[in-house]
Design an enzyme around this catalytic site. Structure first.
Site, PDB file in Angstrom:
ATOM      1  N   ALA A   9      44.787 -14.763   3.350  1.00 20.60           N
ATOM      2  CA  ALA A   9      43.656 -13.875   3.052  1.00 20.60           C
ATOM      3  C   ALA A   9      42.537 -14.180   4.035  1.00 20.60           C
ATOM      4  O   ALA A   9      42.426 -15.292   4.544  1.00 20.60           O
ATOM      5  CB  ALA A   9      43.167 -14.071   1.619  1.00 20.60           C
TER       6      ALA A   9
ATOM      7  N   ALA B 233      38.205 -13.353   4.659  1.00 22.16           N
ATOM      8  CA  ALA B 233      36.984 -12.830   4.060  1.00 22.16           C
ATOM      9  C   ALA B 233      35.877 -12.782   5.107  1.00 22.16           C
ATOM     10  O   ALA B 233      36.144 -12.866   6.306  1.00 22.16           O
ATOM     11  CB  ALA B 233      36.589 -13.684   2.861  1.00 22.16           C
ATOM     12  N   SER B 234      34.631 -12.671   4.644  1.00 19.92           N
ATOM     13  CA  SER B 234      33.530 -12.441   5.576  1.00 19.92           C
ATOM     14  C   SER B 234      33.170 -13.660   6.398  1.00 19.92           C
ATOM     15  O   SER B 234      32.773 -13.540   7.554  1.00 19.92           O
ATOM     16  CB  SER B 234      32.303 -11.955   4.810  1.00 19.92           C
ATOM     17  OG  SER B 234      31.979 -12.862   3.768  1.00 19.92           O
TER      18      SER B 234
ATOM     19  N   ASP C  35      29.644 -12.299  -6.739  1.00 22.95           N
ATOM     20  CA  ASP C  35      30.395 -11.546  -5.733  1.00 22.95           C
ATOM     21  C   ASP C  35      31.593 -10.856  -6.387  1.00 22.95           C
ATOM     22  O   ASP C  35      32.751 -11.136  -6.069  1.00 22.95           O
ATOM     23  CB  ASP C  35      30.871 -12.500  -4.631  1.00 22.95           C
ATOM     24  CG  ASP C  35      31.300 -11.758  -3.368  1.00 22.95           C
ATOM     25  OD1 ASP C  35      31.095 -10.535  -3.304  1.00 22.95           O
ATOM     26  OD2 ASP C  35      31.845 -12.409  -2.452  1.00 22.95           O
TER      27      ASP C  35
ATOM     28  N   GLN D 187      38.717 -17.817   6.274  1.00 19.34           N
ATOM     29  CA  GLN D 187      40.032 -17.319   5.888  1.00 19.34           C
ATOM     30  C   GLN D 187      40.789 -18.409   5.143  1.00 19.34           C
ATOM     31  O   GLN D 187      40.472 -19.594   5.244  1.00 19.34           O
ATOM     32  CB  GLN D 187      40.812 -16.827   7.099  1.00 19.34           C
ATOM     33  CG  GLN D 187      41.178 -17.871   8.123  1.00 19.34           C
ATOM     34  CD  GLN D 187      41.777 -17.228   9.373  1.00 19.34           C
ATOM     35  OE1 GLN D 187      41.363 -16.155   9.811  1.00 19.34           O
ATOM     36  NE2 GLN D 187      42.769 -17.889   9.962  1.00 19.34           N
ATOM     37  N   VAL D 188      41.792 -17.983   4.371  1.00 24.24           N
ATOM     38  CA  VAL D 188      42.500 -18.886   3.472  1.00 24.24           C
ATOM     39  C   VAL D 188      43.944 -19.067   3.934  1.00 24.24           C
ATOM     40  O   VAL D 188      44.638 -18.090   4.252  1.00 24.24           O
ATOM     41  CB  VAL D 188      42.483 -18.343   2.023  1.00 24.24           C
ATOM     42  CG1 VAL D 188      43.267 -19.271   1.095  1.00 24.24           C
ATOM     43  CG2 VAL D 188      41.044 -18.199   1.533  1.00 24.24           C
TER      44      VAL D 188
END
Length: 455
Positions: A131, A133-134, A281, A137-138
């Site tokens: 994944a 994100a802003s 969020d 990352q994962v």
């Protein structure tokens, strides 16, 4: 050197191209109309092209641009259906994915933060991100003790890029405004800027996530992964399987949608009461639907991720929210108006008609008036249209009301959650959650009588 497009000139040029692109496509659309193509077909193509460019640029830049896109994504339910369709697919992509960092950059960050022998901390580590994100990352891995983990790695230069993007976007806020009817984007961007330093601090995120993990450890409805390890720019937590909420929105069964909606509302209101923190969020990428506890009654549980942005509310949600909501439902116009004035929602220099204020609020709180309420895109659009139409009394009154700073993030989180509920089309017993968790919603005298009634 970061692999993020972080040079100010490059990033500014990409963002500056957005309003120019909008204008160019409008001219293209006019040309197509002149040569005889139908307005409906041209309009659909125009929206598709706009969506593709907007979210391609936001996704590529990550940083503040993508954060802004994620914040917008939960409000697509407010768009007219003929406009919302093309945006929906592009928005969903933003919620779950972004162009990944090169493997060499990921390894460099891990070596710098965990040590050159970082590989020895893991039994397995997947170079391909699961994944993005802003700001990070994962990656999926297996920790040295055998636990499956999620390894969040922050993009090098993320903070600089975040502020640069948001400063640039604030200049275009008026041009981007028509994306979401009735919503002033400047305060949204300003609030995102205020949260930058906090979101970049993985230490604060680890504290907030662990507090939730411990509080919800034995909860039958909500699951929060425990923190395994944390250091600058790296956060390692337990891995959590589950169906992303974006997939439930796209293809979920009625049972899944309703259950996800109920638990999302429950988490929103119970979190501050139980932990003193509000998860700030609430876009679909941060939630999973998990199989229920084998010993439990419910078939599904809600998994919650990403505690990088929270509102610290030691006493839970402010009591005036519950009190004003209850009095509005009871039709107490004068009392509601007096409380709004006291809390700063009505400036001292302005005088409003209490009955008009009540009429403005009642449609918004319709979901709390009934035992259960079905959130729909149509309902969301009707609310947006009512507040966004300059000819309507609601628009004029809304422009005169003030949102005190202490309520700004709570307001955005609530609106975002309602946006997700409308995307789900969930039927939710919202009043039940308010009575259980929202301070002030149940009168104090009723609370005092409860033990006696039980006896």
């Amino acid at each position: 050197m970061s692999d993020l497009p972080r040079k100010a000139v490059t990033r500014t040029a990409k963002l500056a191209a957005l309003p120019l692109g909008f204008a160019g496509r409008a001219t293209w659309g006019l040309g197509k109309r002149i040569v005889g193509e139908s307005a409906e077909i041209v309009g659909r193509e125009l929206q598709q092209r706009t969506a593709e460019q907007l979210f391609k640029v936001l996704g590529e830049l990550k940083g503040g641009a993508m954060k802004f896109g994620q914040a917008l994504s939960v409000f697509e339910s407010a768009l007219p259906e003929e406009v919302a369709g093309p945006y929906r697919a592009a928005l969903t992509k933003l919620q779950e994915a972004a162009p990944p960092m090169p493997t060499r950059t990921v390894h460099a960050v891990l070596a710098e933060r965990l040590g050159e022998d970082w590989h020895e901390l893991f039994l397995e580590f997947e170079d391909k991100p699961s994944a993005a994100a802003s700001i990070g990352q994962v990656h999926r891995g297996v920790w040295h003790d055998g636990r499956e983990v999620a390894v969040k790695v922050q993009y090098p230069g993320a903070g600089e890029a975040l502020l640069s993007d948001l400063n640039q976007l604030s200049r275009f806020a008026r041009l981007l405004g028509p994306l979401i009817p009735g919503m002033d984007l400047k305060p949204l961007i300003a609030e995102l800027k205020d949260r930058v330093s906090e979101e970049l601090d993985y230490g604060l995120e680890a504290q907030a996530q662990q507090a939730h993990a411990e509080e919800f450890a034995d909860d039958p409805d909500v699951v929060v992964p425990c923190v395994v390890h944390q250091c600058d720019e790296v956060l390692i937590t337990e891995w959590m399987e589950g169906v992303p909420l974006s997939e439930v929105i796209a293809d979920g069964t009625r049972e899944q949608r309703d259950r996800a909606g109920q638990l999302l509302a429950r988490f929103l209101f119970s979190g501050p009461a139980r932990t003193g923190l509000l998860h700030a969020d609430p876009h679909p990428g941060n939630f999973r639907l998990l199989p229920g506890d084998p010993d439990g009654v419910a078939d599904w549980r809600l998994g919650v991720l990403d505690f990088g942005t929270v509102d610290r509310l030691p006493g839970g949600l402010p009591t005036p929210i519950g009190t004003s909501l209850r009095m509005t439902l009871d039709g107490e116009a004068e009392a509601v108006y007096e409380l709004l004035c006291t809390e700063g929602f009505v400036k001292e220099s302005i005088e409003l008609d209490p009955d008009a204020v009540l009429d403005y609020l009642l449609p918004i709180i319709e979901p709390a008036q009934v035992h259960e309420f079905t959130f729909t895109r149509g309902w969301m659009r009707s609310q947006a249209a009512r507040i966004a139409d300059p000819r309507s009394p609601a628009y004029q009154l809304g422009k005169q009301l003030n949102l005190p700073p202490a309520y700004l993030l709570i307001h955005r989180v609530t609106l975002s959650t309602i946006g997700v509920l409308c995307q789900l089309g969930a039927t939710v017993r919202l009043r039940e959650e308010l009575q259980e968790w929202l301070p002030g919603f149940v009168p104090e005298e009723d609370l005092e009588e409860e033990p006696a009634a039980e006896a």
